[in-house]
Write an enzyme that holds these catalytic residues in place. Structure first.
Site, PDB file in Angstrom:
ATOM      1  N   GLY A 119      44.795  -0.018   3.374  1.00  0.00           N
ATOM      2  CA  GLY A 119      45.453  -0.400   4.965  1.00  0.00           C
ATOM      3  C   GLY A 119      45.703   0.988   5.517  1.00  0.00           C
ATOM      4  N   SER A 148      43.810   2.464   8.312  1.00  0.00           N
ATOM      5  CA  SER A 148      43.213   2.722   9.449  1.00  0.00           C
ATOM      6  C   SER A 148      44.318   2.932  10.720  1.00  0.00           C
ATOM      7  CB  SER A 148      42.339   1.585   9.896  1.00  0.00           C
ATOM      8  OG  SER A 148      43.051   0.369  10.047  1.00  0.00           O
ATOM      9  N   ARG A 149      45.640   2.375  10.513  1.00  0.00           N
ATOM     10  CA  ARG A 149      46.658   2.502  11.562  1.00  0.00           C
ATOM     11  C   ARG A 149      47.891   2.422  10.790  1.00  0.00           C
ATOM     12  NH1 ARG A 149      47.281  -3.222  14.132  1.00  0.00           N
ATOM     13  NH2 ARG A 149      47.038  -4.878  12.170  1.00  0.00           N
ATOM     14  N   ARG A 182      39.997  -2.882   6.234  1.00  0.00           N
ATOM     15  CA  ARG A 182      39.450  -4.016   6.117  1.00  0.00           C
ATOM     16  C   ARG A 182      38.267  -4.212   7.162  1.00  0.00           C
ATOM     17  NH1 ARG A 182      42.546  -9.967   6.495  1.00  0.00           N
ATOM     18  NH2 ARG A 182      42.708  -9.106   8.918  1.00  0.00           N
ATOM     19  N   TYR A 242      56.713 -13.942   2.742  1.00  0.00           N
ATOM     20  CA  TYR A 242      56.723 -12.528   2.829  1.00  0.00           C
ATOM     21  C   TYR A 242      57.586 -11.700   1.843  1.00  0.00           C
ATOM     22  CZ  TYR A 242      56.375  -7.864   4.813  1.00  0.00           C
ATOM     23  OH  TYR A 242      56.303  -6.428   5.064  1.00  0.00           O
ATOM     24  N   ALA A 268      58.979 -13.075  -0.737  1.00  0.00           N
ATOM     25  CA  ALA A 268      58.333 -13.453  -2.329  1.00  0.00           C
ATOM     26  C   ALA A 268      57.708 -12.607  -2.573  1.00  0.00           C
ATOM     27  CB  ALA A 268      58.160 -14.964  -2.430  1.00  0.00           C
ATOM     28  N   LYS A 278      56.911  -9.635  -1.520  1.00  0.00           N
ATOM     29  CA  LYS A 278      57.383  -8.104  -1.542  1.00  0.00           C
ATOM     30  C   LYS A 278      58.334  -7.787  -2.755  1.00  0.00           C
ATOM     31  CE  LYS A 278      55.072  -6.322   1.967  1.00  0.00           C
ATOM     32  NZ  LYS A 278      54.160  -5.226   1.566  1.00  0.00           N
ATOM     33  N   ILE A 294      60.509  -0.810  11.101  1.00  0.00           N
ATOM     34  CA  ILE A 294      59.515   0.644  11.571  1.00  0.00           C
ATOM     35  C   ILE A 294      58.809   0.193  12.739  1.00  0.00           C
ATOM     36  CG2 ILE A 294      57.839   2.061  10.742  1.00  0.00           C
ATOM     37  CD1 ILE A 294      60.321   2.184   9.145  1.00  0.00           C
TER      38      ILE A 294
END
Length: 244
Positions: free
Chosen positions: A11, A13-14, A36, A155, A157, A159, A188
């Site tokens: 992940g 690219s940004r 991706r 989410y 679960a 993480k 963030i």
């Protein structure tokens, strides 16, 4: 640190992944950039890394696609050698109140975030072990994985599962001098948090602001450094003091 140490960042690219890739390049690592679909953005990150004098290459695949992920990684390692480190950053969110959550929303998040842990890290392990150079694995969880969050049962679960998997893998790899740690960001400054209002932030966060991707990357960078060689099986929260 030897000149040839390479770290793969998923992940990348940004957002947080990009910040991690740039931070690690500044520390002297060569970087494998996974993403991706955002080819133009990934190419821009690669340009920035090369400007620092580091080597980098692009490795596009979907972490949720097991065959694609594992074959891409295996082929890259066979061609270029084992990675010194892996940063498991890529993930998605599909928020909904649990009674209204669709099976697809549950499956998409679990398959991407939690299965992605296996799909990305598992093919990297034995090459790292055989290289006999130690190593660094850092996963990205979330404050939601530690404390839960309304509308994010799927989410949270995924993480929380990453934290358990990280701690178990740290036990398995300790004797190989491969450290395995987790960074759990709070709120963030990214596309996902643009709509949060200032009153919510000031109420929830003692430091009264969102964090930056670079602040998360700094924690990851430290865990990948030689200075962190005796730190493993830990979760480091980067959340401005939200709890705990």
């Amino acid at each position: 640190m030897t000149e040839s140490r390479t770290i793969m960042v998923t992940g990348a690219s940004r957002g947080i992944g990009k910040a991690i890739a740039l931070t690690l390049a500044k520390q002297g690592f060569d970087i494998v950039l996974n993403y991706r679909s955002r080819d133009e953005e990934a190419q821009s990150v690669a340009t920035d890394i090369r400007a620092m004098g580091r080597n980098t290459r692009l490795l596009p695949f979907d972490i949720a696609d097991r065959n694609q992920a594992m074959s891409s990684i295996e082929n890259d390692i066979e061609t270029n050698g084992a990675y010194y480190g892996v940063i498991c950053n890529a993930g998605i969110a599909r928020d909904a109140a649990f009674p209204a959550m669709s099976m697809q929303e549950w499956d998409d998040v679990i398959h991407t975030n939690l299965d992605g842990f296996f799909n990305v890290i598992q093919p990297c392990i034995m090459p790292m072990v055989r290289a006999k150079d130690g190593g660094r694995i850092v996963t990205l969880s979330s404050v939601a994985g530690l404390a839960g969050n309304r509308g994010q049962v799927n989410y949270s679960a995924s993480k929380a599962g990453i934290i358990g998997a990280t701690k178990s893998l740290a036990v398995e790899l300790g004797k190989r001098k491969i450290t395995v740690n987790c960074v759990a960001p709070g709120i963030i400054e990214t596309d996902m948090t643009e709509e949060l209002d200032d009153s919510f932030i000031k109420e929830m966060i003692p430091l009264r602001r969102k964090g930056s991707a670079e602040e998360v990357a700094a924690a990851v960078g430290f865990l990948c450094s030689d200075a962190a060689s005796y730190i493993t099986r830990q979760v480091i929260s980067v959340n401005g003091g939200m709890f705990g």
